[in-house]
Design a protein around this motif. Structure first.
Motif, PDB file in Angstrom:
ATOM      1  N   ARG A  50      31.745  30.572  57.393  1.00  0.00           N
ATOM      2  CA  ARG A  50      31.993  30.193  56.000  1.00  0.00           C
ATOM      3  C   ARG A  50      32.487  28.749  56.043  1.00  0.00           C
ATOM      4  O   ARG A  50      33.606  28.470  56.479  1.00  0.00           O
ATOM      5  N   VAL A  51      31.613  27.847  55.599  1.00  0.00           N
ATOM      6  CA  VAL A  51      31.774  26.417  55.877  1.00  0.00           C
ATOM      7  C   VAL A  51      32.294  25.645  54.663  1.00  0.00           C
ATOM      8  O   VAL A  51      31.774  25.802  53.555  1.00  0.00           O
ATOM      9  N   LEU A  52      33.304  24.809  54.908  1.00  0.00           N
ATOM     10  CA  LEU A  52      33.695  23.809  53.914  1.00  0.00           C
ATOM     11  C   LEU A  52      33.194  22.450  54.406  1.00  0.00           C
ATOM     12  O   LEU A  52      33.558  22.008  55.492  1.00  0.00           O
ATOM     13  N   ILE A  53      32.320  21.835  53.607  1.00  0.00           N
ATOM     14  CA  ILE A  53      31.800  20.496  53.922  1.00  0.00           C
ATOM     15  C   ILE A  53      32.759  19.457  53.338  1.00  0.00           C
ATOM     16  O   ILE A  53      33.163  19.572  52.183  1.00  0.00           O
ATOM     17  N   ILE A  54      33.137  18.478  54.154  1.00  0.00           N
ATOM     18  CA  ILE A  54      34.043  17.424  53.683  1.00  0.00           C
ATOM     19  C   ILE A  54      33.442  16.062  53.997  1.00  0.00           C
ATOM     20  O   ILE A  54      32.873  15.855  55.066  1.00  0.00           O
ATOM     21  N   ASP A  55      33.566  15.138  53.044  1.00  0.00           N
ATOM     22  CA  ASP A  55      33.132  13.774  53.336  1.00  0.00           C
ATOM     23  C   ASP A  55      34.001  12.780  52.570  1.00  0.00           C
ATOM     24  O   ASP A  55      34.655  13.145  51.593  1.00  0.00           O
ATOM     25  N   ASP A  56      33.989  11.544  53.020  1.00  0.00           N
ATOM     26  CA  ASP A  56      34.823  10.509  52.396  1.00  0.00           C
ATOM     27  C   ASP A  56      34.245  10.064  51.046  1.00  0.00           C
ATOM     28  O   ASP A  56      34.963   9.945  50.075  1.00  0.00           O
ATOM     29  N   PHE A  57      32.917   9.852  51.016  1.00  0.00           N
ATOM     30  CA  PHE A  57      32.261   9.331  49.811  1.00  0.00           C
ATOM     31  C   PHE A  57      31.103  10.233  49.393  1.00  0.00           C
ATOM     32  O   PHE A  57      30.425  10.827  50.232  1.00  0.00           O
ATOM     33  N   LEU A  58      30.860  10.300  48.093  1.00  0.00           N
ATOM     34  CA  LEU A  58      29.628  10.901  47.586  1.00  0.00           C
ATOM     35  C   LEU A  58      29.044   9.947  46.551  1.00  0.00           C
ATOM     36  O   LEU A  58      29.710   9.614  45.564  1.00  0.00           O
ATOM     37  N   ALA A  59      27.823   9.504  46.799  1.00  0.00           N
ATOM     38  CA  ALA A  59      27.164   8.610  45.839  1.00  0.00           C
ATOM     39  C   ALA A  59      25.860   9.282  45.404  1.00  0.00           C
ATOM     40  O   ALA A  59      25.829  10.045  44.448  1.00  0.00           O
TER      41      ALA A  59
END
Lengths: 193, 193
Positions: free
Chosen positions: A119-128
């Motif tokens: 069960r995955v949580l995707i994390i990133d610094d930016f979303l454009a």
């Protein structure tokens, strides 16, 4: 998230081409205490989802992902933009175009680290435009892993990636949502205040 | 550091060419709790040095550096292997050859983030021939910043980089020191136990 918005106002620099430079606290120099606060916010938003793994992409996603993983005591997996020499043939991969850097990267994950029980949580610094997140969603699909959510530090809401991902039924939350860079000033989306 | 050595014994894979693959907990999938333990150990070793900044290189150095920065409440600065599109002209840089990947990278730091008042702790995941650490020492020299120490998670002691750096009078500490990979088995240097 008030303190993140304030930090963007204080230290962010708007460059031509709708690029926001946050090298002062996120993309080059990193403020670990702010990253911990970001991690706490992601735990508030997604902590009940029985997350087994955090997924991000090198390099700037690693810091916020690490703090969230620390608080949840789950492993953090980061996609490499180049296949590493110590990576075997058995990988999941996705092509991710960067509009900022104008290059396409092949993001790679060793298949043994992601499977149908995750069960995955995707994390990133930016979303454009949502290219990186779309690539990570594709990798989770290849692994038959369940994506329970996507946590973004800074969303450029006017670029449409967030809408496109939410339209697929994905639970996406962004801690700072930018409405525009009109006249070189950062304007946040009102609802996030 | 006992728990790191045990983890290497348990999950490390020795590949041809003296390469140790620790993708299970450090170089691809990361164990945040182990990284926090590594950070605590670096604080034990260097915490009295009035550190103002942690310096590392993307990507695998970021996780242990972040945890050390969190415990010391100081910024973490990571060198980029490619100059970012949001980086201005005013940078320090050093050429770093990777024997594992057989490529030379130009590691870049924006000059405004490092200066003569800084007391820098350099952190990295691996030390073999010492190329990456030498590059970071060179960058600190360009910035006239003082290096108070170098903290390494895994040192391949038989490859000579550690000796070469210590011979320059640098205070270098490695948490796991590998003496050899004879017969594909990890042998640690006795003194570290």
């Amino acid at each position: 998230m008030k303190i993140l918005e304030e930090r963007i106002k204080q230290d962010g620099v708007v460059l031509p081409g709708n690029v926001l430079k946050v090298n002062q606290f996120l993309n080059h120099q990193i403020d670990p205490d702010l990253m911990l606060d970001i991690g706490k916010e992601f735990v508030n938003l997604f902590g009940k989802e029985k997350i087994t793994k955090i997924l991000t992409i090198e390099s700037s996603g690693i810091a916020p992902a690490m703090m969230t993983g620390l608080l949840l005591h789950v492993p953090v997996l980061f996609g490499r933009k180049k296949k590493s020499s110590t990576m075997p043939g058995d990988v999941y991969c996705a092509h991710v175009y960067s509009y900022t850097k104008k290059i396409e990267n092949t993001v790679t994950i060793e298949s043994k680290f992601l499977n149908k029980n995750d069960r995955v949580l995707i994390i990133d610094d930016f979303l454009a435009n949502g290219e990186a997140v779309s690539g990570m969603l594709e990798i989770c699909q290849q692994a038959h892993a369940q994506v329970v959510g996507v946590g973004i530090a800074i969303e450029k809401s006017f670029q449409g990636g967030a809408k496109r991902i939410k339209d697929q039924g994905v639970h996406l939350e962004s801690l700072a949502k930018i409405a525009s860079f009109d006249n070189g000033q950062v304007q946040f989306v009102e609802e996030s205040k």
